[in-house]
Scaffold this motif. Structure first.
Motif, PDB file in Angstrom:
ATOM      1  N   HIS A 108       0.829  -1.209   0.000  1.00  0.00           N
ATOM      2  CA  HIS A 108       0.000   0.000   0.000  1.00  0.00           C
ATOM      3  C   HIS A 108       0.862   1.257   0.000  1.00  0.00           C
ATOM      4  O   HIS A 108       0.631   2.201  -0.771  1.00  0.00           O
ATOM      5  N   SER A 109       1.865   1.295   0.885  1.00  0.00           N
ATOM      6  CA  SER A 109       2.714   2.470   0.995  1.00  0.00           C
ATOM      7  C   SER A 109       3.544   2.683  -0.269  1.00  0.00           C
ATOM      8  O   SER A 109       3.721   3.812  -0.731  1.00  0.00           O
ATOM      9  N   HIS A 110       4.026   1.577  -0.847  1.00  0.00           N
ATOM     10  CA  HIS A 110       4.790   1.659  -2.086  1.00  0.00           C
ATOM     11  C   HIS A 110       3.924   2.242  -3.209  1.00  0.00           C
ATOM     12  O   HIS A 110       4.359   3.134  -3.950  1.00  0.00           O
ATOM     13  N   SER A 111       2.697   1.752  -3.323  1.00  0.00           N
ATOM     14  CA  SER A 111       1.789   2.252  -4.366  1.00  0.00           C
ATOM     15  C   SER A 111       1.524   3.734  -4.195  1.00  0.00           C
ATOM     16  O   SER A 111       1.499   4.491  -5.173  1.00  0.00           O
ATOM     17  N   GLU A 112       1.339   4.158  -2.948  1.00  0.00           N
ATOM     18  CA  GLU A 112       1.064   5.576  -2.711  1.00  0.00           C
ATOM     19  C   GLU A 112       2.274   6.437  -3.081  1.00  0.00           C
ATOM     20  O   GLU A 112       2.137   7.526  -3.642  1.00  0.00           O
ATOM     21  N   LEU A 113       3.472   5.938  -2.796  1.00  0.00           N
ATOM     22  CA  LEU A 113       4.683   6.688  -3.110  1.00  0.00           C
ATOM     23  C   LEU A 113       4.882   6.862  -4.611  1.00  0.00           C
ATOM     24  O   LEU A 113       5.296   7.924  -5.083  1.00  0.00           O
ATOM     25  N   ILE A 114       4.597   5.802  -5.375  1.00  0.00           N
ATOM     26  CA  ILE A 114       4.898   5.887  -6.809  1.00  0.00           C
ATOM     27  C   ILE A 114       3.730   6.373  -7.653  1.00  0.00           C
ATOM     28  O   ILE A 114       3.934   6.834  -8.780  1.00  0.00           O
ATOM     29  N   SER A 115       2.499   6.263  -7.126  1.00  0.00           N
ATOM     30  CA  SER A 115       1.345   6.661  -7.939  1.00  0.00           C
ATOM     31  C   SER A 115       0.431   7.672  -7.262  1.00  0.00           C
ATOM     32  O   SER A 115      -0.471   8.207  -7.896  1.00  0.00           O
ATOM     33  N   GLY A 116       0.631   7.870  -5.950  1.00  0.00           N
ATOM     34  CA  GLY A 116      -0.252   8.779  -5.220  1.00  0.00           C
ATOM     35  C   GLY A 116      -1.542   8.128  -4.776  1.00  0.00           C
ATOM     36  O   GLY A 116      -2.423   8.798  -4.230  1.00  0.00           O
ATOM     37  N   ASP A 117      -1.672   6.815  -4.985  1.00  0.00           N
ATOM     38  CA  ASP A 117      -2.898   6.110  -4.618  1.00  0.00           C
ATOM     39  C   ASP A 117      -2.531   4.770  -3.979  1.00  0.00           C
ATOM     40  O   ASP A 117      -1.689   4.036  -4.500  1.00  0.00           O
ATOM     41  N   ARG A 118      -3.174   4.443  -2.848  1.00  0.00           N
ATOM     42  CA  ARG A 118      -2.816   3.231  -2.101  1.00  0.00           C
ATOM     43  C   ARG A 118      -3.197   1.943  -2.812  1.00  0.00           C
ATOM     44  O   ARG A 118      -2.662   0.880  -2.517  1.00  0.00           O
ATOM     45  N   ILE A 119      -4.142   2.013  -3.721  1.00  0.00           N
ATOM     46  CA  ILE A 119      -4.599   0.794  -4.393  1.00  0.00           C
ATOM     47  C   ILE A 119      -4.385   0.871  -5.904  1.00  0.00           C
ATOM     48  O   ILE A 119      -5.180   0.364  -6.701  1.00  0.00           O
ATOM     49  N   GLY A 120      -3.289   1.502  -6.270  1.00  0.00           N
ATOM     50  CA  GLY A 120      -2.844   1.482  -7.658  1.00  0.00           C
ATOM     51  C   GLY A 120      -3.750   2.176  -8.646  1.00  0.00           C
ATOM     52  O   GLY A 120      -3.727   1.866  -9.834  1.00  0.00           O
ATOM     53  N   GLY A 121      -4.584   3.102  -8.170  1.00  0.00           N
ATOM     54  CA  GLY A 121      -5.451   3.860  -9.066  1.00  0.00           C
ATOM     55  C   GLY A 121      -6.756   3.174  -9.422  1.00  0.00           C
ATOM     56  O   GLY A 121      -7.513   3.670 -10.260  1.00  0.00           O
ATOM     57  N   TYR A 122      -7.052   2.045  -8.782  1.00  0.00           N
ATOM     58  CA  TYR A 122      -8.292   1.328  -9.086  1.00  0.00           C
ATOM     59  C   TYR A 122      -9.401   1.751  -8.136  1.00  0.00           C
ATOM     60  O   TYR A 122      -9.240   1.701  -6.916  1.00  0.00           O
ATOM     61  N   ASP A 123     -10.534   2.151  -8.717  1.00  0.00           N
ATOM     62  CA  ASP A 123     -11.747   2.303  -7.929  1.00  0.00           C
ATOM     63  C   ASP A 123     -12.659   1.122  -8.242  1.00  0.00           C
ATOM     64  O   ASP A 123     -12.279   0.209  -8.981  1.00  0.00           O
ATOM     65  N   ALA A 124     -13.859   1.124  -7.687  1.00  0.00           N
ATOM     66  CA  ALA A 124     -14.756  -0.020  -7.860  1.00  0.00           C
ATOM     67  C   ALA A 124     -15.072  -0.266  -9.336  1.00  0.00           C
ATOM     68  O   ALA A 124     -15.062  -1.410  -9.804  1.00  0.00           O
ATOM     69  N   ARG A 125     -15.349   0.807 -10.075  1.00  0.00           N
ATOM     70  CA  ARG A 125     -15.725   0.650 -11.486  1.00  0.00           C
ATOM     71  C   ARG A 125     -14.569   0.067 -12.296  1.00  0.00           C
ATOM     72  O   ARG A 125     -14.763  -0.829 -13.130  1.00  0.00           O
ATOM     73  N   ALA A 126     -13.354   0.557 -12.055  1.00  0.00           N
ATOM     74  CA  ALA A 126     -12.188   0.064 -12.780  1.00  0.00           C
ATOM     75  C   ALA A 126     -11.916  -1.396 -12.466  1.00  0.00           C
ATOM     76  O   ALA A 126     -11.536  -2.175 -13.339  1.00  0.00           O
ATOM     77  N   MET A 127     -12.133  -1.791 -11.207  1.00  0.00           N
ATOM     78  CA  MET A 127     -11.905  -3.188 -10.820  1.00  0.00           C
ATOM     79  C   MET A 127     -12.935  -4.112 -11.465  1.00  0.00           C
ATOM     80  O   MET A 127     -12.603  -5.200 -11.931  1.00  0.00           O
ATOM     81  N   VAL A 128     -14.184  -3.668 -11.502  1.00  0.00           N
ATOM     82  CA  VAL A 128     -15.226  -4.480 -12.153  1.00  0.00           C
ATOM     83  C   VAL A 128     -14.876  -4.689 -13.626  1.00  0.00           C
ATOM     84  O   VAL A 128     -14.979  -5.809 -14.164  1.00  0.00           O
ATOM     85  N   LYS A 129     -14.477  -3.627 -14.293  1.00  0.00           N
ATOM     86  CA  LYS A 129     -14.114  -3.713 -15.710  1.00  0.00           C
ATOM     87  C   LYS A 129     -12.923  -4.670 -15.905  1.00  0.00           C
ATOM     88  O   LYS A 129     -12.950  -5.541 -16.787  1.00  0.00           O
ATOM     89  N   ALA A 130     -11.893  -4.517 -15.078  1.00  0.00           N
ATOM     90  CA  ALA A 130     -10.720  -5.375 -15.202  1.00  0.00           C
ATOM     91  C   ALA A 130     -11.045  -6.819 -14.868  1.00  0.00           C
ATOM     92  O   ALA A 130     -10.541  -7.754 -15.515  1.00  0.00           O
ATOM     93  N   ASN A 131     -11.927  -7.041 -13.890  1.00  0.00           N
ATOM     94  CA  ASN A 131     -12.320  -8.405 -13.521  1.00  0.00           C
ATOM     95  C   ASN A 131     -13.037  -9.091 -14.685  1.00  0.00           C
ATOM     96  O   ASN A 131     -12.800 -10.272 -14.962  1.00  0.00           O
ATOM     97  N   LYS A 132     -13.922  -8.354 -15.341  1.00  0.00           N
ATOM     98  CA  LYS A 132     -14.647  -8.927 -16.468  1.00  0.00           C
ATOM     99  C   LYS A 132     -13.723  -9.239 -17.624  1.00  0.00           C
ATOM    100  O   LYS A 132     -13.861 -10.275 -18.287  1.00  0.00           O
ATOM    101  N   GLU A 133     -12.771  -8.372 -17.859  1.00  0.00           N
ATOM    102  CA  GLU A 133     -11.831  -8.590 -18.958  1.00  0.00           C
ATOM    103  C   GLU A 133     -10.887  -9.748 -18.660  1.00  0.00           C
ATOM    104  O   GLU A 133     -10.450 -10.457 -19.574  1.00  0.00           O
TER     105      GLU A 133
END
Length: 297
Positions: free
Chosen positions: A270-295
Protein backbone atom coordinates in the motif's frame (compact mmCIF):
# COMPACT_ATOMS: atom_id res chain seq x y z
CA UNK A 1 7.01 11.93 20.67
CA UNK A 2 4.66 12.20 17.71
CA UNK A 3 1.44 14.01 18.51
CA UNK A 4 -1.45 12.63 16.45
CA UNK A 5 -3.38 15.86 17.05
CA UNK A 6 -1.09 17.52 14.51
CA UNK A 7 -3.01 15.73 11.79
CA UNK A 8 -6.53 16.72 10.89
CA UNK A 9 -9.19 14.05 10.84
CA UNK A 10 -10.11 13.22 7.26
CA UNK A 11 -13.56 14.34 6.21
CA UNK A 12 -16.21 11.63 6.10
CA UNK A 13 -18.55 12.06 3.13
CA UNK A 14 -20.20 8.65 3.20
CA UNK A 15 -23.96 8.32 2.68
CA UNK A 16 -25.52 5.01 3.68
CA UNK A 17 -28.23 3.53 1.48
CA UNK A 18 -29.64 1.48 4.38
CA UNK A 19 -29.78 1.54 8.15
CA UNK A 20 -29.78 -2.28 8.17
CA UNK A 21 -26.64 -3.47 6.38
CA UNK A 22 -27.04 -6.81 8.15
CA UNK A 23 -30.24 -8.72 8.85
CA UNK A 24 -30.58 -11.18 11.72
CA UNK A 25 -33.10 -13.90 12.51
CA UNK A 26 -33.19 -17.21 14.35
CA UNK A 27 -34.96 -20.35 13.12
CA UNK A 28 -34.93 -23.66 14.99
CA UNK A 29 -31.69 -22.88 16.79
CA UNK A 30 -29.94 -21.53 13.68
CA UNK A 31 -28.94 -17.86 13.50
CA UNK A 32 -29.21 -16.50 9.96
CA UNK A 33 -26.94 -13.49 9.41
CA UNK A 34 -27.55 -11.82 6.04
CA UNK A 35 -25.40 -9.11 4.49
CA UNK A 36 -27.91 -6.60 3.17
CA UNK A 37 -26.31 -4.27 0.63
CA UNK A 38 -27.60 -5.98 -2.53
CA UNK A 39 -27.56 -2.72 -4.50
CA UNK A 40 -23.77 -2.79 -4.20
CA UNK A 41 -23.36 -6.59 -4.26
CA UNK A 42 -22.77 -6.61 -0.50
CA UNK A 43 -19.55 -4.62 -0.66
CA UNK A 44 -18.15 -4.48 2.86
CA UNK A 45 -17.93 -1.02 4.42
CA UNK A 46 -17.34 -0.17 8.06
CA UNK A 47 -21.06 0.02 8.77
CA UNK A 48 -21.50 -3.57 7.58
CA UNK A 49 -18.37 -4.82 9.35
CA UNK A 50 -19.51 -3.68 12.76
CA UNK A 51 -23.09 -4.79 12.12
CA UNK A 52 -21.76 -8.26 11.30
CA UNK A 53 -19.80 -8.28 14.53
CA UNK A 54 -22.90 -7.32 16.51
CA UNK A 55 -24.93 -10.04 14.81
CA UNK A 56 -22.30 -12.68 15.54
CA UNK A 57 -22.13 -11.52 19.16
CA UNK A 58 -25.91 -11.80 19.42
CA UNK A 59 -25.75 -15.36 18.08
CA UNK A 60 -22.99 -16.33 20.50
CA UNK A 61 -24.85 -14.86 23.47
CA UNK A 62 -28.09 -16.71 22.65
CA UNK A 63 -27.96 -20.16 24.25
CA UNK A 64 -30.72 -21.34 21.91
CA UNK A 65 -28.49 -20.77 18.88
CA UNK A 66 -26.31 -23.75 18.01
CA UNK A 67 -25.21 -22.90 14.45
CA UNK A 68 -24.74 -19.71 12.39
CA UNK A 69 -25.38 -19.19 8.67
CA UNK A 70 -23.74 -16.26 6.87
CA UNK A 71 -25.54 -15.21 3.68
CA UNK A 72 -25.57 -12.37 1.18
CA UNK A 73 -28.80 -10.80 -0.06
CA UNK A 74 -29.33 -10.51 -3.78
CA UNK A 75 -27.39 -11.86 -6.75
CA UNK A 76 -23.95 -12.10 -5.13
CA UNK A 77 -22.48 -13.17 -1.79
CA UNK A 78 -19.99 -10.28 -1.65
CA UNK A 79 -18.04 -8.15 -4.12
CA UNK A 80 -15.39 -7.50 -1.46
CA UNK A 81 -14.28 -4.39 0.37
CA UNK A 82 -16.09 -1.17 -0.44
CA UNK A 83 -13.76 0.88 -2.63
CA UNK A 84 -16.29 3.05 -4.41
CA UNK A 85 -19.92 3.17 -3.23
CA UNK A 86 -21.55 6.23 -1.62
CA UNK A 87 -21.39 4.28 1.65
CA UNK A 88 -17.60 3.96 1.65
CA UNK A 89 -16.91 5.17 5.18
CA UNK A 90 -13.14 4.72 5.46
CA UNK A 91 -12.78 8.19 7.01
CA UNK A 92 -15.49 7.69 9.63
CA UNK A 93 -14.55 6.87 13.25
CA UNK A 94 -16.17 3.66 14.48
CA UNK A 95 -16.89 2.19 17.91
CA UNK A 96 -13.94 -0.18 17.76
CA UNK A 97 -14.07 -3.66 19.27
CA UNK A 98 -10.35 -4.49 19.10
CA UNK A 99 -7.66 -2.61 21.01
CA UNK A 100 -6.32 -0.39 18.23
CA UNK A 101 -6.60 3.40 18.28
CA UNK A 102 -8.67 5.53 15.91
CA UNK A 103 -7.12 5.65 12.43
CA UNK A 104 -8.91 8.66 10.98
CA UNK A 105 -6.45 11.34 12.16
CA UNK A 106 -3.26 9.36 11.60
CA UNK A 107 -0.61 10.17 8.96
CA UNK A 108 0.92 8.22 6.11
CA UNK A 109 0.86 4.44 6.21
CA UNK A 110 -0.43 4.44 9.80
CA UNK A 111 -3.91 5.45 8.58
CA UNK A 112 -4.58 2.28 6.61
CA UNK A 113 -2.41 -0.05 8.71
CA UNK A 114 -4.40 0.73 11.85
CA UNK A 115 -7.76 0.68 10.10
CA UNK A 116 -7.14 -2.71 8.51
CA UNK A 117 -5.76 -4.20 11.73
CA UNK A 118 -9.03 -3.31 13.40
CA UNK A 119 -11.62 -3.81 10.69
CA UNK A 120 -10.15 -6.62 8.60
CA UNK A 121 -7.38 -8.78 10.09
CA UNK A 122 -8.41 -8.72 13.73
CA UNK A 123 -12.12 -8.75 12.98
CA UNK A 124 -11.74 -11.82 10.79
CA UNK A 125 -9.70 -13.59 13.44
CA UNK A 126 -12.38 -12.70 15.98
CA UNK A 127 -15.04 -14.27 13.77
CA UNK A 128 -12.93 -17.37 13.01
CA UNK A 129 -12.80 -18.00 16.76
CA UNK A 130 -16.58 -17.87 17.25
CA UNK A 131 -17.17 -21.00 19.38
CA UNK A 132 -20.28 -22.00 17.44
CA UNK A 133 -20.09 -23.63 13.98
CA UNK A 134 -20.50 -21.19 11.10
CA UNK A 135 -21.51 -21.89 7.50
CA UNK A 136 -21.00 -19.49 4.60
CA UNK A 137 -23.76 -19.71 1.99
CA UNK A 138 -22.19 -18.43 -1.23
CA UNK A 139 -23.97 -17.54 -4.46
CA UNK A 140 -22.59 -15.59 -7.40
CA UNK A 141 -19.47 -13.57 -6.72
CA UNK A 142 -17.19 -14.02 -3.73
CA UNK A 143 -14.39 -11.58 -4.52
CA UNK A 144 -11.35 -10.37 -2.54
CA UNK A 145 -12.74 -9.13 0.80
CA UNK A 146 -15.69 -11.46 0.24
CA UNK A 147 -13.25 -14.37 0.49
CA UNK A 148 -12.35 -13.24 3.99
CA UNK A 149 -15.99 -13.38 5.04
CA UNK A 150 -16.40 -16.90 3.66
CA UNK A 151 -13.00 -18.19 4.80
CA UNK A 152 -13.60 -17.40 8.47
CA UNK A 153 -16.56 -19.77 8.40
CA UNK A 154 -16.12 -23.44 9.25
CA UNK A 155 -17.98 -24.70 6.19
CA UNK A 156 -18.74 -23.23 2.77
CA UNK A 157 -21.77 -24.27 0.73
CA UNK A 158 -21.83 -22.78 -2.76
CA UNK A 159 -24.30 -22.56 -5.60
CA UNK A 160 -23.36 -24.00 -8.98
CA UNK A 161 -22.92 -20.50 -10.39
CA UNK A 162 -20.69 -19.26 -7.55
CA UNK A 163 -17.14 -18.15 -8.25
CA UNK A 164 -14.19 -17.04 -6.15
CA UNK A 165 -11.59 -14.43 -7.05
CA UNK A 166 -8.79 -12.39 -5.49
CA UNK A 167 -7.68 -9.92 -8.19
CA UNK A 168 -5.86 -7.44 -5.96
CA UNK A 169 -2.38 -8.26 -7.27
CA UNK A 170 -3.22 -5.87 -10.12
CA UNK A 171 -3.45 -3.17 -7.43
CA UNK A 172 0.11 -4.04 -6.42
CA UNK A 173 -1.07 -5.87 -3.29
CA UNK A 174 -0.17 -9.52 -2.43
CA UNK A 175 -3.69 -10.74 -1.68
CA UNK A 176 -6.34 -9.73 0.84
CA UNK A 177 -5.52 -8.93 4.46
CA UNK A 178 -6.73 -12.20 5.98
CA UNK A 179 -4.16 -14.18 4.01
CA UNK A 180 -5.50 -17.74 4.21
CA UNK A 181 -4.84 -18.64 0.57
CA UNK A 182 -2.24 -21.42 1.16
CA UNK A 183 -4.57 -23.02 3.72
CA UNK A 184 -7.72 -22.81 1.64
CA UNK A 185 -5.89 -24.00 -1.49
CA UNK A 186 -2.84 -26.06 -2.41
CA UNK A 187 0.10 -23.57 -2.39
CA UNK A 188 0.71 -23.94 -6.13
CA UNK A 189 -2.99 -23.37 -6.82
CA UNK A 190 -2.94 -20.39 -4.45
CA UNK A 191 -0.15 -18.86 -6.56
CA UNK A 192 -2.16 -19.42 -9.73
CA UNK A 193 -5.24 -17.93 -8.06
CA UNK A 194 -3.31 -14.76 -7.17
CA UNK A 195 -0.94 -14.46 -10.15
CA UNK A 196 -3.70 -14.76 -12.75
CA UNK A 197 -6.40 -13.05 -10.68
CA UNK A 198 -9.17 -14.85 -12.56
CA UNK A 199 -12.37 -16.48 -11.44
CA UNK A 200 -12.27 -19.89 -9.79
CA UNK A 201 -15.57 -21.69 -10.45
CA UNK A 202 -17.32 -23.42 -7.56
CA UNK A 203 -16.48 -26.84 -9.01
CA UNK A 204 -12.74 -26.22 -8.91
CA UNK A 205 -12.99 -24.68 -5.44
CA UNK A 206 -14.72 -27.88 -4.37
CA UNK A 207 -11.97 -30.00 -5.93
CA UNK A 208 -9.36 -27.96 -4.04
CA UNK A 209 -11.16 -28.51 -0.73
CA UNK A 210 -12.18 -24.88 -0.28
CA UNK A 211 -15.90 -25.60 -0.70
CA UNK A 212 -17.74 -28.36 1.13
CA UNK A 213 -20.75 -28.75 -1.13
CA UNK A 214 -22.11 -27.41 -4.41
CA UNK A 215 -25.87 -27.24 -4.92
CA UNK A 216 -28.29 -25.67 -7.41
CA UNK A 217 -28.96 -22.06 -6.53
CA UNK A 218 -32.65 -22.67 -5.89
CA UNK A 219 -31.70 -25.30 -3.30
CA UNK A 220 -28.79 -23.41 -1.73
CA UNK A 221 -30.49 -21.98 1.34
CA UNK A 222 -32.49 -25.13 2.05
CA UNK A 223 -29.47 -27.40 1.90
CA UNK A 224 -27.35 -25.06 4.02
CA UNK A 225 -30.16 -24.92 6.57
CA UNK A 226 -30.38 -28.72 6.57
CA UNK A 227 -26.65 -28.94 7.35
CA UNK A 228 -27.01 -26.34 10.10
CA UNK A 229 -29.90 -28.20 11.70
CA UNK A 230 -27.96 -31.46 11.63
CA UNK A 231 -24.97 -29.83 13.29
CA UNK A 232 -27.28 -28.21 15.86
CA UNK A 233 -28.18 -31.65 17.20
CA UNK A 234 -24.64 -32.09 18.53
CA UNK A 235 -23.66 -30.99 22.08
CA UNK A 236 -22.71 -27.31 22.19
CA UNK A 237 -19.44 -27.73 24.10
CA UNK A 238 -18.35 -30.67 21.95
CA UNK A 239 -18.79 -28.54 18.84
CA UNK A 240 -16.83 -25.66 20.37
CA UNK A 241 -13.96 -27.93 21.46
CA UNK A 242 -13.82 -29.64 18.08
CA UNK A 243 -13.61 -26.29 16.36
CA UNK A 244 -10.90 -25.12 18.77
CA UNK A 245 -8.87 -28.26 18.18
CA UNK A 246 -8.85 -27.96 14.38
CA UNK A 247 -8.18 -24.21 14.43
CA UNK A 248 -5.31 -24.84 16.86
CA UNK A 249 -3.72 -27.36 14.50
CA UNK A 250 -3.92 -24.83 11.67
CA UNK A 251 -2.19 -22.26 13.85
CA UNK A 252 0.52 -24.77 14.81
CA UNK A 253 1.08 -25.23 11.09
CA UNK A 254 1.82 -21.52 10.83
CA UNK A 255 -1.46 -19.98 9.73
CA UNK A 256 -1.47 -17.14 12.26
CA UNK A 257 2.23 -16.26 12.04
CA UNK A 258 2.18 -16.51 8.26
CA UNK A 259 -0.79 -14.18 8.17
CA UNK A 260 1.11 -11.62 10.28
CA UNK A 261 3.95 -11.58 7.75
CA UNK A 262 1.58 -11.35 4.78
CA UNK A 263 -0.26 -8.46 6.45
CA UNK A 264 3.03 -6.56 6.83
CA UNK A 265 3.87 -7.13 3.15
CA UNK A 266 0.33 -6.06 2.25
CA UNK A 267 0.89 -2.70 3.92
CA UNK A 268 4.35 -2.23 2.50
CA UNK A 269 2.60 -2.65 -0.89
CA UNK A 270 0.00 0.00 0.00
CA UNK A 271 2.71 2.47 1.00
CA UNK A 272 4.79 1.66 -2.09
CA UNK A 273 1.79 2.25 -4.37
CA UNK A 274 1.06 5.58 -2.71
CA UNK A 275 4.68 6.69 -3.11
CA UNK A 276 4.90 5.89 -6.81
CA UNK A 277 1.35 6.66 -7.94
CA UNK A 278 -0.25 8.78 -5.22
CA UNK A 279 -2.90 6.11 -4.62
CA UNK A 280 -2.82 3.23 -2.10
CA UNK A 281 -4.60 0.79 -4.39
CA UNK A 282 -2.84 1.48 -7.66
CA UNK A 283 -5.45 3.86 -9.07
CA UNK A 284 -8.29 1.33 -9.09
CA UNK A 285 -11.75 2.30 -7.93
CA UNK A 286 -14.76 -0.02 -7.86
CA UNK A 287 -15.72 0.65 -11.49
CA UNK A 288 -12.19 0.06 -12.78
CA UNK A 289 -11.91 -3.19 -10.82
CA UNK A 290 -15.23 -4.48 -12.15
CA UNK A 291 -14.11 -3.71 -15.71
CA UNK A 292 -10.72 -5.38 -15.20
CA UNK A 293 -12.32 -8.40 -13.52
CA UNK A 294 -14.65 -8.93 -16.47
CA UNK A 295 -11.83 -8.59 -18.96
CA UNK A 296 -9.61 -10.97 -17.02
CA UNK A 297 -12.13 -13.65 -16.18
Amino acid sequence: MENSNEFEQREDQSAYETEQPVLYEVKDGVAIVTMNRPTFNNAQNGQMTYALDQAFRQAVDDDEVKTILLKGAGKHFSAGHDIGTPGRDINKPMDRVNLWWDHTNKPGGEFLYVREQEAYLNMCRRWRDIPKPTIAVVQGACIAGGLMLAWVCDLIVASEDAFFQDPVVRMGIPGVEYFAHPYELNPRIAKEFLFLGGRMPAQRAYEMGMVNRIVPRDQLCDQAMEMALTIAKQPRLALALTKQAINHIEDLQGKRTGMEAAFAWHHFAHSHSELISGDRIGGYDARAMVKANKEGQ
